[in-house]
Write an enzyme that holds these catalytic residues in place. Structure first.
Site, PDB file in Angstrom:
ATOM      1  N   LEU A 256      26.404  34.795  29.322  1.00 25.36           N
ATOM      2  CA  LEU A 256      27.092  33.517  29.090  1.00 25.36           C
ATOM      3  C   LEU A 256      28.551  33.678  28.684  1.00 25.36           C
ATOM      4  O   LEU A 256      29.137  32.754  28.116  1.00 25.36           O
ATOM      5  CB  LEU A 256      26.319  32.653  28.069  1.00 25.36           C
TER       6      LEU A 256
ATOM      7  N   PHE B 259      25.662  39.346  40.559  1.00 33.14           N
ATOM      8  CA  PHE B 259      26.914  38.587  40.442  1.00 33.14           C
ATOM      9  C   PHE B 259      27.664  38.917  39.149  1.00 33.14           C
ATOM     10  O   PHE B 259      28.860  38.663  39.062  1.00 33.14           O
ATOM     11  CB  PHE B 259      26.639  37.078  40.385  1.00 33.14           C
TER      12      PHE B 259
ATOM     13  N   LYS C 182      36.089  38.252  36.580  1.00 28.14           N
ATOM     14  CA  LYS C 182      36.662  38.001  37.912  1.00 28.14           C
ATOM     15  C   LYS C 182      38.106  37.508  37.933  1.00 28.14           C
ATOM     16  O   LYS C 182      38.598  37.138  38.994  1.00 28.14           O
ATOM     17  CB  LYS C 182      35.788  37.005  38.655  1.00 28.14           C
TER      18      LYS C 182
ATOM     19  N   SER D  93      34.280  41.641  47.374  1.00 30.46           N
ATOM     20  CA  SER D  93      35.370  40.694  47.591  1.00 30.46           C
ATOM     21  C   SER D  93      36.253  41.164  48.739  1.00 30.46           C
ATOM     22  O   SER D  93      36.435  42.371  48.938  1.00 30.46           O
ATOM     23  CB  SER D  93      36.196  40.624  46.308  1.00 30.46           C
TER      24      SER D  93
ATOM     25  N   THR E  82      39.164  41.295  48.633  1.00 26.31           N
ATOM     26  CA  THR E  82      40.288  41.993  48.019  1.00 26.31           C
ATOM     27  C   THR E  82      40.223  43.509  48.250  1.00 26.31           C
ATOM     28  O   THR E  82      41.249  44.186  48.203  1.00 26.31           O
ATOM     29  CB  THR E  82      40.355  41.633  46.513  1.00 26.31           C
TER      30      THR E  82
ATOM     31  N   TYR F 258      40.781  44.337  38.669  1.00 25.62           N
ATOM     32  CA  TYR F 258      39.635  43.591  39.188  1.00 25.62           C
ATOM     33  C   TYR F 258      39.269  44.091  40.583  1.00 25.62           C
ATOM     34  O   TYR F 258      38.119  44.448  40.854  1.00 25.62           O
ATOM     35  CB  TYR F 258      39.931  42.081  39.237  1.00 25.62           C
TER      36      TYR F 258
ATOM     37  N   LYS G 287      35.908  46.353  42.036  1.00 25.50           N
ATOM     38  CA  LYS G 287      35.010  46.016  43.160  1.00 25.50           C
ATOM     39  C   LYS G 287      34.936  47.191  44.138  1.00 25.50           C
ATOM     40  O   LYS G 287      33.853  47.538  44.634  1.00 25.50           O
ATOM     41  CB  LYS G 287      35.505  44.752  43.885  1.00 25.50           C
TER      42      LYS G 287
HETATM   43  P1  NAD Z   1      31.430  33.431  37.247  1.00 20.43           P
HETATM   44  O1  NAD Z   1      32.304  33.960  36.161  1.00 20.43           O
HETATM   45  O2  NAD Z   1      31.254  31.955  37.337  1.00 20.43           O
HETATM   46  O3  NAD Z   1      29.992  34.107  37.181  1.00 20.43           O
HETATM   47  C1  NAD Z   1      29.783  35.398  36.672  1.00 20.43           C
HETATM   48  C2  NAD Z   1      28.669  35.299  35.638  1.00 20.43           C
HETATM   49  O4  NAD Z   1      28.413  36.612  35.127  1.00 20.43           O
HETATM   50  C3  NAD Z   1      29.041  34.416  34.460  1.00 20.43           C
HETATM   51  O5  NAD Z   1      28.013  33.465  34.237  1.00 20.43           O
HETATM   52  C4  NAD Z   1      29.149  35.387  33.272  1.00 20.43           C
HETATM   53  O6  NAD Z   1      28.750  34.789  32.060  1.00 20.43           O
HETATM   54  C5  NAD Z   1      28.239  36.517  33.713  1.00 20.43           C
HETATM   55  N1  NAD Z   1      28.597  37.834  33.179  1.00 20.43           N
HETATM   56  C6  NAD Z   1      29.817  38.428  33.179  1.00 20.43           C
HETATM   57  N2  NAD Z   1      29.738  39.651  32.617  1.00 20.43           N
HETATM   58  C7  NAD Z   1      28.442  39.844  32.286  1.00 20.43           C
HETATM   59  C8  NAD Z   1      27.723  40.899  31.699  1.00 20.43           C
HETATM   60  N3  NAD Z   1      28.357  42.020  31.304  1.00 20.43           N
HETATM   61  N4  NAD Z   1      26.393  40.758  31.509  1.00 20.43           N
HETATM   62  C9  NAD Z   1      25.753  39.619  31.881  1.00 20.43           C
HETATM   63  N5  NAD Z   1      26.378  38.590  32.436  1.00 20.43           N
HETATM   64  C10 NAD Z   1      27.705  38.692  32.650  1.00 20.43           C
HETATM   65  O7  NAD Z   1      32.007  34.001  38.627  1.00 20.43           O
HETATM   66  P2  NAD Z   1      31.642  33.637  40.135  1.00 20.43           P
HETATM   67  O8  NAD Z   1      32.814  32.979  40.747  1.00 20.43           O
HETATM   68  O9  NAD Z   1      30.316  32.987  40.184  1.00 20.43           O
HETATM   69  O10 NAD Z   1      31.567  35.108  40.735  1.00 20.43           O
HETATM   70  C11 NAD Z   1      30.349  35.804  40.828  1.00 20.43           C
HETATM   71  C12 NAD Z   1      30.627  37.189  41.386  1.00 20.43           C
HETATM   72  O11 NAD Z   1      31.271  37.066  42.653  1.00 20.43           O
HETATM   73  C13 NAD Z   1      31.553  38.022  40.517  1.00 20.43           C
HETATM   74  O12 NAD Z   1      31.111  39.357  40.552  1.00 20.43           O
HETATM   75  C14 NAD Z   1      32.888  37.892  41.212  1.00 20.43           C
HETATM   76  O13 NAD Z   1      33.711  38.993  40.981  1.00 20.43           O
HETATM   77  C15 NAD Z   1      32.458  37.826  42.658  1.00 20.43           C
HETATM   78  N6  NAD Z   1      33.426  37.170  43.528  1.00 20.43           N
HETATM   79  C16 NAD Z   1      33.864  35.910  43.203  1.00 20.43           C
HETATM   80  C17 NAD Z   1      34.807  35.292  44.018  1.00 20.43           C
HETATM   81  C18 NAD Z   1      35.333  33.925  43.678  1.00 20.43           C
HETATM   82  O14 NAD Z   1      36.369  33.536  44.219  1.00 20.43           O
HETATM   83  N7  NAD Z   1      34.668  33.149  42.824  1.00 20.43           N
HETATM   84  C19 NAD Z   1      35.277  35.946  45.161  1.00 20.43           C
HETATM   85  C20 NAD Z   1      34.799  37.222  45.448  1.00 20.43           C
HETATM   86  C21 NAD Z   1      33.877  37.830  44.631  1.00 20.43           C
HETATM   87  C1  WQD Z   2      44.676  30.737  46.925  1.00 28.50           C
HETATM   88  C2  WQD Z   2      46.073  30.358  47.351  1.00 28.50           C
HETATM   89  C3  WQD Z   2      47.814  31.073  45.856  1.00 28.50           C
HETATM   90  C4  WQD Z   2      46.730  28.544  42.505  1.00 28.50           C
HETATM   91  C5  WQD Z   2      41.565  35.189  44.369  1.00 28.50           C
HETATM   92  C6  WQD Z   2      41.316  36.637  44.079  1.00 28.50           C
HETATM   93  C7  WQD Z   2      40.305  37.183  45.027  1.00 28.50           C
HETATM   94  C8  WQD Z   2      39.044  36.321  45.047  1.00 28.50           C
HETATM   95  C9  WQD Z   2      39.329  34.871  45.185  1.00 28.50           C
HETATM   96  C10 WQD Z   2      37.426  37.329  43.622  1.00 28.50           C
HETATM   97  C11 WQD Z   2      47.080  31.478  47.123  1.00 28.50           C
HETATM   98  C12 WQD Z   2      47.738  29.570  45.937  1.00 28.50           C
HETATM   99  C13 WQD Z   2      46.752  29.158  43.736  1.00 28.50           C
HETATM  100  C14 WQD Z   2      47.792  27.640  42.167  1.00 28.50           C
HETATM  101  C15 WQD Z   2      48.770  28.038  44.326  1.00 28.50           C
HETATM  102  N1  WQD Z   2      38.305  36.440  43.840  1.00 28.50           N
HETATM  103  N2  WQD Z   2      47.750  28.915  44.630  1.00 28.50           N
HETATM  104  N3  WQD Z   2      48.764  27.430  43.113  1.00 28.50           N
HETATM  105  O1  WQD Z   2      44.468  34.540  45.413  1.00 28.50           O
HETATM  106  O2  WQD Z   2      43.257  34.156  47.598  1.00 28.50           O
HETATM  107  O3  WQD Z   2      42.031  35.077  45.696  1.00 28.50           O
HETATM  108  O4  WQD Z   2      40.324  34.469  44.253  1.00 28.50           O
HETATM  109  O5  WQD Z   2      37.145  38.292  44.257  1.00 28.50           O
HETATM  110  O6  WQD Z   2      40.043  38.480  44.639  1.00 28.50           O
HETATM  111  O7  WQD Z   2      42.535  37.338  44.221  1.00 28.50           O
HETATM  112  O8  WQD Z   2      42.709  32.715  45.639  1.00 28.50           O
HETATM  113  O9  WQD Z   2      42.507  30.425  44.760  1.00 28.50           O
HETATM  114  O10 WQD Z   2      43.863  32.117  43.458  1.00 28.50           O
HETATM  115  O11 WQD Z   2      44.732  31.253  45.611  1.00 28.50           O
HETATM  116  O12 WQD Z   2      49.669  27.814  45.129  1.00 28.50           O
HETATM  117  O13 WQD Z   2      47.848  27.073  41.078  1.00 28.50           O
HETATM  118  O14 WQD Z   2      46.519  29.268  46.549  1.00 28.50           O
HETATM  119  O15 WQD Z   2      49.153  31.498  45.843  1.00 28.50           O
HETATM  120  O16 WQD Z   2      47.970  31.443  48.198  1.00 28.50           O
HETATM  121  P1  WQD Z   2      43.241  34.165  46.113  1.00 28.50           P
HETATM  122  P2  WQD Z   2      43.415  31.596  44.768  1.00 28.50           P
END
Ligand code: NAD
Ligand code: WQD
Length: 337
Positions: free
Chosen positions: A33, A80, A84, A124, A126, A149, A153
């Site tokens: 959480l 998950f 992040k 990701s 990324t 970050y 990954k």
């Molecule tokens: P989120 O932060 O909403 O969910 C992650 C959950 O993990 C949270 O509920 C947090 O409380 C829990 N958590 C974190 N560290 C923990 C630990 N040590 N032990 C137990 N629980 C823990 O994030 P999300 O957007 O749902 O992302 C989920 C996964 O997907 C992450 O690994 C994130 O890096 C990856 N991801 C997210 C995105 C995105 O844009 N949201 C993009 C690519 C990858």
């Molecule tokens: C999208 C676009 C910003 C906010 C990130 C992580 C990536 C992945 C997803 C986990 C970009 C622009 C944003 C704002 C803006 N996460 N922007 N004003 O950067 O593609 O990816 O989240 O793995 O690893 O890097 O997503 O939603 O932050 O941005 O103009 O206030 O929106 O410049 O072009 P991003 P984002």
């Protein structure tokens, strides 16, 4: 037998738990959480009409994991849990490596100890780094990541690949998400970032609901159609369904890598315009400086997931906007109310 979902109280995890339960699978959620919400899990129960087994535990807590694996018969893990926030990771590298890399290591050790060797991992886009040609294809080798970050990954991908090399009984799917947005169509669960949102979609939604005055668009002089960055935004429910499909992939040993995206780039200005067209709500914005580390444009080649998993993103950008707004307008303060 149940699926263990780490981070299942978070944004993508909670949506995935809905899909798993609706597909008739048993689920156990573990979350510490730190960025998730107990209320999200309760709402998953409301949506599905099914109880969710929830364990508040950190994935770095080996004893807690051992107890969980003793108590529940787990067949596979969807992982998950992790931190992040890209910007935050630059200032807190040790926290990011400890949560994301060490946490995964402890989780794998606990799985190995009980003979659970199937994992679907949240990676990701990324990990492709700055130099990869667009669209990103899974056969392109991982590039140079630009923040802890992203590096965490890439490190976990390597860790899991090495595990499969060492022990052919392991089976791992590395899912490289592009930009998940949107919310469950019920409006009951959605993205609830703490503090100032880092990501575009929740920022737009918070401006629209009056929590923030205006959006700053980071950069207007990129070499794109309208000068703003382009990304591959996909609906979180489509992404959740991708995990269900990936569970099939981990029935056979080995490593498989899948991009989960739509294959379409959409600019920041198009995102703002689309939100207003769909919701009727204006989003005041101004142009600001480029955000360090942002790439001009990238999107997925999503054909491998289509061919091998039978998965493609189905929901339109309009649905992403409508569902985001349904969630945000019904829950202006997220789960806090
Ligand atoms: P989120 O932060 O909403 O969910 C992650 C959950 O993990 C949270 O509920 C947090 O409380 C829990 N958590 C974190 N560290 C923990 C630990 N040590 N032990 C137990 N629980 C823990 O994030 P999300 O957007 O749902 O992302 C989920 C996964 O997907 C992450 O690994 C994130 O890096 C990856 N991801 C997210 C995105 C995105 O844009 N949201 C993009 C690519 C990858
Ligand atoms: C999208 C676009 C910003 C906010 C990130 C992580 C990536 C992945 C997803 C986990 C970009 C622009 C944003 C704002 C803006 N996460 N922007 N004003 O950067 O593609 O990816 O989240 O793995 O690893 O890097 O997503 O939603 O932050 O941005 O103009 O206030 O929106 O410049 O072009 P991003 P984002």
């Amino acid at each position: 037998m149940a699926i263990l979902v780490t981070g299942g109280a978070g944004y993508i995890g909670s949506h995935t738990v809905v899909e798993l339960l609706e597909a008739g699978l048993e689920v156990v959620v573990i979350d510490n959480l730190c960025n998730g919400s107990r209320e999200a899990v309760r709402r998953v129960e409301r949506i599905t009409g099914k109880p969710v087994r929830f364990v508040q535990c950190d994935i770095r807590d080996r004893q807690g994991l051992d107890a969980l694996f003793r108590e529940h018969a787990i067949e596979a893990v969807i992982h998950f849990a992790g931190l992040k926030a890209v910007g935050e990771s630059v200032g807190k590298p040790l926290e990011y490596y400890e949560n994301n890399v060490y946490g995964t290591l402890v989780l794998c050790q606990a799985m190995e100890a009980v003979g659970v060797r199937r994992m679907v991992f949240s990676s990701s886009a990324t990990v492709y780094g700055a130099e990869a040609p667009v669209p990103y294809v899974e056969t392109t080798t991982r590039g140079t990541t630009s923040n802890p970050y992203g590096t965490s990954k890439a490190m976990v991908e390597t860790l899991l690949e090495d595990l499969v090399v060492a022990d052919k009984r392991w089976s791992v799917a590395l899912l490289r998400y592009f930009n998940p947005i949107g919310a469950h169509p019920s409006g009951l669960i959605g993205e609830d970032p703490q503090g100032i949102p880092n990501n575009l979609m929740p920022f737009i939604a918070q401006v629209a609901v009056g929590r923030r005055d205006e959006l700053t668009i980071f950069g207007s002089d990129y070499p794109t159609t309208d000068g703003t960055c382009e990304r591959d935004y996909l609906h979180v429910v489509d992404l959740a369904v991708g995990h269900l499909k990936a569970l099939k992939a981990v029935e056979a040993p080995g490593v498989s890598i899948y991009n989960l995206g739509t294959g379409q780039g959409v600019s920041v200005l198009e995102m703002v315009g689309s939100f207003t067209r769909v919701t009727g709500v204006e989003v005041p914005y101004r142009f600001g400086d480029r955000r360090p580390g942002d790439l001009p444009a990238f999107w997925a080649d999503a054909s491998k997931a289509a061919q091998e998993l039978g998965w493609s993103a189905e929901k339109s950008l309009d649905e992403m906007m409508a569902d985001t707004w349904r969630w945000q307008s019904a829950n202006p303060q997220g789960y806090a109310e």
